[in-house]
Motif scaffolding. Sequence first.
Motif, PDB file in Angstrom:
ATOM      1  N   ASP A  73       0.776  -1.452  -0.007  1.00 51.21           N
ATOM      2  CA  ASP A  73      -0.038   0.122  -0.090  1.00 51.21           C
ATOM      3  C   ASP A  73       1.070   1.246   0.001  1.00 51.21           C
ATOM      4  N   THR A  74       0.290   2.387  -0.377  1.00 48.81           N
ATOM      5  CA  THR A  74       0.955   3.674  -0.294  1.00 48.81           C
ATOM      6  C   THR A  74       0.665   4.282   0.799  1.00 48.81           C
ATOM      7  N   ARG A  75       1.683   4.891   1.642  1.00 47.55           N
ATOM      8  CA  ARG A  75       1.569   5.372   3.061  1.00 47.55           C
ATOM      9  C   ARG A  75       1.872   6.915   2.899  1.00 47.55           C
ATOM     10  N   ALA A  76       1.163   7.599   3.634  1.00 51.06           N
ATOM     11  CA  ALA A  76       1.487   9.155   3.718  1.00 51.06           C
ATOM     12  C   ALA A  76       2.804   9.347   4.231  1.00 51.06           C
ATOM     13  N   ASN A  77       3.344  10.301   3.672  1.00 49.38           N
ATOM     14  CA  ASN A  77       4.685  10.830   4.090  1.00 49.38           C
ATOM     15  C   ASN A  77       5.801   9.946   4.171  1.00 49.38           C
ATOM     16  N   ALA A 121      11.854   3.967   1.431  1.00 45.61           N
ATOM     17  CA  ALA A 121      11.146   3.263   2.511  1.00 45.61           C
ATOM     18  C   ALA A 121       9.954   2.239   1.625  1.00 45.61           C
ATOM     19  N   ARG A 122       9.698   2.889   0.930  1.00 50.99           N
ATOM     20  CA  ARG A 122       8.498   1.922   0.248  1.00 50.99           C
ATOM     21  C   ARG A 122       9.396   0.696  -0.563  1.00 50.99           C
ATOM     22  N   ALA A 123      10.391   1.094  -1.236  1.00 50.83           N
ATOM     23  CA  ALA A 123      11.228   0.023  -1.999  1.00 50.83           C
ATOM     24  C   ALA A 123      11.700  -1.051  -0.851  1.00 50.83           C
ATOM     25  N   GLN A 124      12.223  -0.666   0.158  1.00 53.79           N
ATOM     26  CA  GLN A 124      12.545  -1.490   1.375  1.00 53.79           C
ATOM     27  C   GLN A 124      11.229  -2.594   1.654  1.00 53.79           C
ATOM     28  N   ARG A 125      10.176  -1.824   1.856  1.00 53.77           N
ATOM     29  CA  ARG A 125       8.994  -2.487   2.161  1.00 53.77           C
ATOM     30  C   ARG A 125       8.646  -3.889   1.050  1.00 53.77           C
TER      31      ARG A 125
END
Length: 494
Positions: A469-473, A478-482
């Motif tokens: 999912d896309t998370r605010a801020n 960090a998204r790549a790591q998730r």
Amino acid sequence: MSTEPIPKARALMAMALSMAFASHAAPGVDRDAWRGDLAVVKQTLQDDYAHLAWVASAQSGVDLPALERDAHQAITTASSDAQAEQALRTFLAGFHDGHLKLLDRQAADTSAPAPAPAAVDPRTLDASTGCAALGVLDEGRHDYSVPLQALPGYHATAGGADPALRSGVIALADGHRLGLLRLHEFDALRYPGLCHRLWGQLRNADAVNDMRATLNDAWVAEIAATLRRFQQQGVDAVLVDVGTNPGGDDSGDTLTRLFSGAPVQSAPLWVSQSAAGRDYLQEQYERIDDALRHHHPDATARPLLVQQRDRFAASLRATQAPPCDMAWVWQSPRDWQALPCRHLVAAGSSGGPLATPAVDAIPDFLIAHRLDWAQDLRRHWAAWQGPVYVLTDAKTASSAEMFAARLQDNRIARVVGSTTGGYGCGFMSPPPPRALPHSQLRMRIPNCVRLRADGSDEVAGISPDLPIDTRANESARARAQRMLDAVGVDLARH
């Protein structure tokens, strides 16, 4: 004697002035003419739009009758042409089909057409100029769609300032190693680094078409070599990044053969039961008929060719037959699986007329390729044999969706990231846009459908097996790591 108008006369004068000012400031909108354009849009969709039955089905999630009512209401209350035009654009946007577009008007030009400039032979030019003349474009999509290269444990495997492919190996926290491969577009003409590197070879080709064919062969070979290198390096899985990939050509299907040693089943392909789909059907019929007449097929190939020629002949006849009435789409949603008519005719598969293992036994390459377009990649099949993940996002579209869908439906790969853009199949033979009678806005209408393994239309988008999912801020890193963490957990589990 007073000259002051009496109150009633004063009110009438103010009303007249107000109406005159409004007429001068904003010419009246011809709502009837705009409603006529909407009627033409609806009829054209019924006649030519390949995805109409899916969009009108209960499974699509689109309330087509409500969209139509809203469009009528918006035109009825429009106070300007701009508002009426927006009503049409909003109506088509509600179909959630990235290929379905209302294009701008074409400027009227009564002057004589300018003479075409002299043709430029790319082979006479230097690499940078020659690649541009060949049609090789650099659109700046070479990096990963998320900054995988900025994470700990990443090592690039493609050297040089302008590598043909972005690739690397990254170590996960649990010790697994992933081979990362970036495909920013499914078209060899979008890889300028490869063209520059091969220029000495390309400029010796006999013709421009041979140059493009050589470039495409080299692009596939580059992908295969990267996968073989991953195999030799003993990585645990391959992650193919097709995020922000806008699509391209049929390589979205054919390239999937590089990622598995098992046979790959292409998607059933259908085209609109109208003139919009006829050109493609005719082209395939003629190619197969030519193979039967002039290329001496053996006992293995002949029955397959005859079978497919007969099927395309039947589909061509179907485009001439009276179509079923699609007016129901504006009334109420129906079950997709139970529809007696979808206004579609069979057109082989997404990988060619007959992309099945039966073609693999045909010894004549030319004949085999008429049936299965992946045959010319055969020396690269199964370049990688192991777990595969495909990274997608909302900007993954068209041929890139085909790639993700084929790997997912054949259980070769698991998809990680976000649901794709929902473009699906666009055009097997691009028809000219149709101009609306009043506004002269032009409609671009898809004429083909690819079906998923569960029978749904690929235009619905490809849902990830591992949704991120896309998370605010949240930062891109960090998204790549998730994403990598999700792959690591899934890899350990499976």
